[in-house]
Structures are given as C-alpha cells and as structure tokens.
Design an enzyme around this catalytic site. Structure first.
Site, short mmCIF file in Angstrom:
data_model
loop_
_atom_site.label_atom_id
_atom_site.label_comp_id
_atom_site.label_asym_id
_atom_site.label_seq_id
_atom_site.Cartn_x
_atom_site.Cartn_y
_atom_site.Cartn_z
N GLN A 185 0.85 -1.18 0.00
CA GLN A 185 0.00 0.00 0.00
C GLN A 185 0.89 1.24 0.00
O GLN A 185 1.72 1.41 0.89
CB GLN A 185 -0.87 -0.04 1.25
CG GLN A 185 -1.90 1.02 1.34
CD GLN A 185 -2.79 0.78 2.53
OE1 GLN A 185 -3.59 -0.15 2.55
NE2 GLN A 185 -2.66 1.62 3.53
N SER A 195 0.87 6.52 2.70
CA SER A 195 1.49 7.47 3.63
C SER A 195 2.68 8.18 3.01
O SER A 195 3.42 7.61 2.21
CB SER A 195 1.96 6.74 4.89
OG SER A 195 0.87 6.16 5.55
N SER A 238 4.68 -1.41 4.09
CA SER A 238 5.01 -2.80 4.45
C SER A 238 5.22 -3.62 3.20
O SER A 238 4.47 -3.49 2.23
CB SER A 238 3.88 -3.42 5.26
OG SER A 238 3.60 -2.66 6.40
N GLU A 251 -9.06 -2.64 5.70
CA GLU A 251 -7.85 -2.93 6.47
C GLU A 251 -8.19 -3.02 7.96
O GLU A 251 -7.76 -3.94 8.65
CB GLU A 251 -6.81 -1.85 6.22
CG GLU A 251 -5.49 -2.08 6.93
CD GLU A 251 -4.49 -0.99 6.59
OE1 GLU A 251 -3.34 -1.35 6.27
OE2 GLU A 251 -4.84 0.20 6.67
#
Length: 190
Positions: free
Chosen positions: A36, A39, A71, A152
């Site tokens: 993902q 951020s 991640s 999520e």
C-alpha cells in the site's frame, strides 16, 4: 498488504474488466505480493495531504513523489498508489497500480530499533504508467482509499478476535492438563 483482503475488493468494485482479468486470479492464488503506497513523509495522518503527483501524458501517467511506512514494498510485485491528479484536496486524488519493478521506482528499507526492516520508503521518480494503470476514474482515489482503509481495519480487527479466541483455547488446554501453574497463569491471563 493482504492483496486478497484489500486489493481484490478494490478491483472488484472499481477496476476495469481488463484489470480484473489480469490481477484477480493471481491475487486469489497468492502469486502477487502487493504493498500500500498511501502514507507520505510530513503528511502525518492527513491522507488528503498527499503530494505525490500523477500527471497526465500522451501515453498515460507520470508519477513523482515519495511514500513511507510501506510494508513489504521491498518484496512486492505491485503497489496500490494514492496520488494527486488535481488541486482539490479530496477530489484531486486518484488510485493507481504501480509495478514495483518499473523504471524510477526505488525502495529503501527503514531500519527499526530491533534491527529489522518491516517498513520501507518508496521513491517514484518519473515513473511512466500506461492509461490503464488508474483504478476507477480520475478523482475517485479518496473514495477508493477510504474503502481500502475500512477493509484494512476490518481485517486487522477480525485477526485480533481470532488471536484472542486462540489464546483462550490455549489457556483452557493448559488448565485442563494441569500445566497452568500460578506463575504461568498470571502471565497468560493478565
């Protein structure tokens, strides 16, 4: 990210028929690892403050920016990228599929205090994506991101519930076998 829990539902709801045909079966089989790319440094929790830019070109999109806390980015095949395509804070966001081996994508592990690197910084320098890399319509990224984040949280919550149920079974099994001495009982039941 867990592709089957997060990316699959996004593609089912917002993806084109071609995207579904290309990505859903490998996601179902676990053949593709996804990360993902939401951020950004300096943005904190303000997802609408995304500064990574996706500019329209004659052949698709050109991406420039930086993501952080991603991640599995160092082992991912694809990234789910939220990028700015317009000036409006929410309606100016779009979602893209980025091959992590594309020219201009570089991943740097973030070293943690324990010496591990579970998170990464991802740099996108003039990454060229085809037109069909966008998920949904331009400006629909905020809606897709909110759906992804909701899934999520749901996934993490259900994993936590399963973990606590497993813990309860472990404590009961230890108690039934007489293996739950007072010290172990205190450490397992607090």
């Amino acid at each position: 990210i867990t592709a089957i829990d997060l990316v699959g539902p996004v593609l089912i709801k917002f993806g084109t028929d071609e995207q579904k045909a290309r990505y859903l079966e490998p996601i179902r089989l676990g053949d593709h690892v996804w990360t993902q790319l939401f951020s950004e440094p300096g943005a904190g929790s303000d997802l609408a403050g995304v500064r990574t830019r996706a500019e329209k070109t004659d052949t698709g999109w050109r991406i420039n920016g930086q993501k952080v806390w991603s991640s599995a980015a160092n082992s991912a095949d694809y990234g789910l990228l939220l990028a700015r395509t317009g000036p409006d804070s929410h309606r100016g966001l779009s979602m893209f599929i980025v091959p992590m081996d594309a020219d201009g994508v570089s991943v740097r592990p973030l070293k943690q205090m324990d010496g591990e690197s579970k998170f990464n910084e991802v740099f996108l320098d003039n990454v060229e994506l085809p037109d069909d890399a966008i998920i949904g319509e331009p400006g629909q990224g905020w809606t897709i991101a909110i759906m992804t984040l909701g899934r999520e949280r749901l996934t993490l919550g259900s994993q936590a519930v399963a973990m606590f149920k497993l813990h309860e079974k472990l404590v009961a099994a230890a108690r039934d076998r007489g293996a739950l001495d007072p010290v172990l009982a205190r450490s397992m039941t607090r």
